[in-house]
Design a protein around this motif. Structure first.
Motif, short mmCIF file in Angstrom:
data_model
loop_
_atom_site.label_atom_id
_atom_site.label_comp_id
_atom_site.label_asym_id
_atom_site.label_seq_id
_atom_site.Cartn_x
_atom_site.Cartn_y
_atom_site.Cartn_z
N GLY A 228 -39.63 115.65 21.33
CA GLY A 228 -40.00 114.28 20.99
C GLY A 228 -38.86 113.44 20.46
O GLY A 228 -38.99 112.22 20.28
N ASN A 229 -37.72 114.07 20.21
CA ASN A 229 -36.57 113.33 19.69
C ASN A 229 -35.72 112.77 20.83
O ASN A 229 -35.73 113.29 21.95
CB ASN A 229 -35.72 114.23 18.80
N VAL A 230 -34.98 111.75 20.51
CA VAL A 230 -34.01 111.17 21.46
C VAL A 230 -32.68 111.08 20.73
O VAL A 230 -32.53 110.33 19.76
CB VAL A 230 -34.44 109.78 21.96
N ALA A 231 -31.71 111.86 21.18
CA ALA A 231 -30.38 111.83 20.57
C ALA A 231 -29.62 110.60 21.05
O ALA A 231 -29.73 110.20 22.22
CB ALA A 231 -29.61 113.09 20.92
N ILE A 232 -28.87 109.99 20.15
CA ILE A 232 -28.07 108.81 20.49
C ILE A 232 -26.62 109.07 20.09
O ILE A 232 -26.31 109.33 18.92
CB ILE A 232 -28.58 107.55 19.77
N ASP A 233 -25.74 109.02 21.06
CA ASP A 233 -24.30 109.12 20.82
C ASP A 233 -23.66 107.77 21.12
O ASP A 233 -24.12 107.04 22.01
CB ASP A 233 -23.66 110.19 21.71
N VAL A 234 -22.60 107.44 20.38
CA VAL A 234 -21.96 106.14 20.56
C VAL A 234 -20.44 106.29 20.57
O VAL A 234 -19.88 107.08 19.84
CB VAL A 234 -22.39 105.14 19.46
N LEU A 235 -19.80 105.54 21.45
CA LEU A 235 -18.35 105.43 21.52
C LEU A 235 -17.98 103.96 21.71
O LEU A 235 -18.65 103.25 22.46
CB LEU A 235 -17.80 106.25 22.70
N PRO A 236 -16.91 103.49 21.04
CA PRO A 236 -16.14 104.19 20.01
C PRO A 236 -16.87 104.14 18.66
O PRO A 236 -17.80 103.36 18.49
CB PRO A 236 -14.85 103.37 19.96
N ALA A 237 -16.40 104.94 17.74
CA ALA A 237 -16.94 104.88 16.39
C ALA A 237 -16.45 103.61 15.71
O ALA A 237 -15.28 103.24 15.84
CB ALA A 237 -16.51 106.11 15.59
N LEU A 238 -17.35 102.92 14.99
CA LEU A 238 -16.99 101.78 14.16
C LEU A 238 -17.36 102.10 12.73
O LEU A 238 -18.46 102.59 12.47
CB LEU A 238 -17.72 100.51 14.61
N ALA A 239 -16.46 101.80 11.80
CA ALA A 239 -16.69 102.16 10.40
C ALA A 239 -17.96 101.51 9.85
O ALA A 239 -18.65 102.10 9.00
CB ALA A 239 -15.48 101.74 9.56
N GLN A 240 -18.29 100.32 10.31
CA GLN A 240 -19.43 99.59 9.74
C GLN A 240 -20.72 99.77 10.53
O GLN A 240 -21.75 99.19 10.19
CB GLN A 240 -19.10 98.10 9.65
N LEU A 241 -20.70 100.59 11.60
CA LEU A 241 -21.88 100.72 12.46
C LEU A 241 -22.88 101.73 11.90
O LEU A 241 -22.51 102.85 11.54
CB LEU A 241 -21.47 101.14 13.87
N GLN A 242 -24.13 101.33 11.86
CA GLN A 242 -25.22 102.20 11.43
C GLN A 242 -26.29 102.20 12.51
O GLN A 242 -26.78 101.13 12.91
CB GLN A 242 -25.80 101.70 10.11
#
Length: 529
Positions: free
Chosen positions: A246-260
């Motif tokens: 039931g989970n959905v993994a989320i990966d993000v590129l590039p990393a941003l210091a202020q991103l949540q």
């Protein structure tokens, strides 16, 4: 005279690697020469006839006269039935298409339909920008991103002062590149910063940031504008992967210091429908500086892993967030603020990152039709040909001076941003064909031609003509806008000849007429039969 003498041109050395090419024996006389040779001789005769008139004329006038007579030496052929039938099926009249076909090394058009008409070229305008960039800046040109510091560094490696990052418009300052600058700053003995992070972006004029999105979609990566500190194309790449629990993994590129990331997605059973809403995050900058990316809704398991690219924030906030994420992941500390400003005269140079060579950048621009990379290259030409800060007018002037020096008379050419993402950029099919002929005979020919997508193989042509004989035998730049379809490049035909092909369709039903362009390329590959 050899009928295929122009095989020595750089495009031919590339094209012959695709499929076997036969060579033609030397022709003993004009009577036994090929039709192509006879046309070239006729063209030379036509030029000789006006030599007395042009010899005393100013240089500009001589170029224009020779250009006009070269194209008037032979009556062009008509489009083949395969192309006209495809246009008819699409509902596109001949008045809305512009076509030029020429043999490599022979400026006499074989086909010339509405050849001088100013047309919207879409991304084929990148051919003008990349050829000029390679020639003016050099194939091995590399952008520099530099770090400076003022203040003192204590025994623990903490900089008691500001860290300045100065950009010059590197189009490919991605995480794998920017980490090099981070590492070099640390190698200079700095492990922490208690001052500000200051971004020096004077290389481009501030007015270059103010252009509105092409179609109003501010979150579309293709609408990202140029910037001296362009980082990762100012776009986030989110990859969503559902799992049976039931989970959905989320990966993000590039990393941003202020991103949540706020992940409220739920994996669900059923058909893969209605997934667009789940894929699109709501990105909100908060008052405390945090940028919240909210994902919510149902995500069907059957959709599998999906990726979406979203342009967010302004360039300065995006670069600062990316730099600080890399800085902290490398063990660096920072507790100050970020703002724009010039590097002060007394600041000391800490580190310099040199980006990939221009030859590699041009390959990315043309193969994948990257708009923001083209726009950064366009402005860089103006900044270096004149002096910073770059403006679109400086860049257009520099490119037009280069073209004029090459004898390329393109009176209808209109350059706005150099990417083709504009309703104000225009060029004619004849002018672009002239440029392709010129580029193929130039010192940058090999790099330029190799940067174009190969039919059925890669780039924006990878899914076209995959089951046709022309597969692998054409280097073609494509262009797409609403109501616009364009192709321009080179075809190595099965008869051993090679051709320049340019065609623009500017019509409400242009999207339905792509088959006409494919048919044109197939016809040229078959030796115009």
């Amino acid at each position: 005279m050899g009928a295929h003498r122009f095989f020595a041109h750089p495009f031919m050395s590339i094209a012959t690697s695709f499929s076997p090419r036969r060579r033609t024996a030397l022709v003993p006389s004009l009577l036994s020469a090929s039709a192509g040779v006879r046309r070239r001789v006729a063209a030379l005769c036509a030029l000789a006839a006006v030599a007395a008139v042009t010899a005393a004329a100013p240089a500009d006038a001589r170029v224009k006269l020779l250009h006009r007579h070269a194209h008037a030496a032979a009556a062009p052929a008509s489009l083949p039935v395969s192309v006209t039938s495809a246009l008819k099926r699409a509902g596109v009249p001949l008045a809305d298409i512009s076509v030029v076909v020429e043999r490599i090394g022979d400026r006499t058009p074989i086909v010339a339909l509405n050849a001088q008409s100013p047309m919207l070229p879409a991304s084929t305008m990148k051919l003008v920008t990349t050829y000029a960039g390679l020639s003016i800046l050099g194939v091995d040109y590399r952008w520099r991103t530099s770090a400076y510091a003022d203040g003192n560094v204590d025994g623990n490696g903490v900089l008691h002062g500001n860290l300045y990052i100065q950009g010059t418009g590197d189009p490919k300052l991605v995480p794998e590149e920017l980490i090099d600058l981070v590492d070099k700053i640390k190698q200079a003995g700095i492990t922490g910063i208690d001052g500000a992070l200051v971004l020096d972006k004077r290389f481009f004029d501030p007015s270059t940031r103010d252009a509105p999105p092409f179609d109003g979609d501010v979150n579309a990566p293709y609408n990202v504008g140029p910037d001296p500190l362009l980082y990762a194309f100012k776009s986030l790449t989110f990859t969503l992967t559902p799992s049976p629990d039931g989970n959905v993994a989320i990966d993000v590129l590039p990393a941003l210091a202020q991103l949540q990331i706020d992940n409220s997605l739920r994996a669900s059973p059923g058909a893969c429908v209605g997934v667009d809403a789940a894929l699109t995050p709501s990105v909100t900058p908060e008052p405390n500086g945090i940028v919240d990316a909210l994902f919510s809704g149902e995500y069907p398991l059957r959709c599998g892993s999906r990726t979406i690219n979203v342009a967010v924030l302004d360039h300065s906030a995006f670069f600062a967030g990316g730099f600080l994420a890399l800085w902290r992941s490398a063990g660096g500390t920072f507790s100050g603020t970020t703002h724009e400003g010039p590097v002060p005269v007394g600041a000391r140079l800490l580190a310099v990152h040199r980006g990939p060579v221009l030859g590699d950048i041009v390959r990315d621009i043309n193969k994948f039709s990257n708009n923001v990379m083209a726009r950064n290259l366009f402005l860089t030409i103006g900044a270096l040909a004149e002096k910073p800060p770059a403006t679109p007018q400086k860049s257009a002037d520099a490119i037009e001076r280069f073209l004029h020096a090459q004898g390329l008379v393109m009176p209808e050419l209109s350059l706005v941003n150099g990417s083709g993402l504009s309703r104000e950029e225009h060029v004619s099919a004849q002018s672009l064909a002239d440029l392709l002929q010129n580029a193929n005979a130039s010192p940058v020919a090999q790099v330029f031609v190799a940067s174009l997508p190969i039919a059925g193989v890669d780039g924006t042509m990878r899914n076209r003509l995959r089951n046709e004989p022309v597969l692998g035998n054409a280097h073609i730049k494509t262009g797409t806008l609403n109501d616009v379809r364009a192709i321009a490049g080179y075809v190595a035909a099965q008869n051993g000849e090679s051709y320049v092909v340019v065609s623009f369709i500017n019509a409400p039903r242009a999207e339905q007429a792509r088959a006409a362009h494919d048919a044109l390329l197939e016809w040229v590959y078959r030796g115009l039969r």
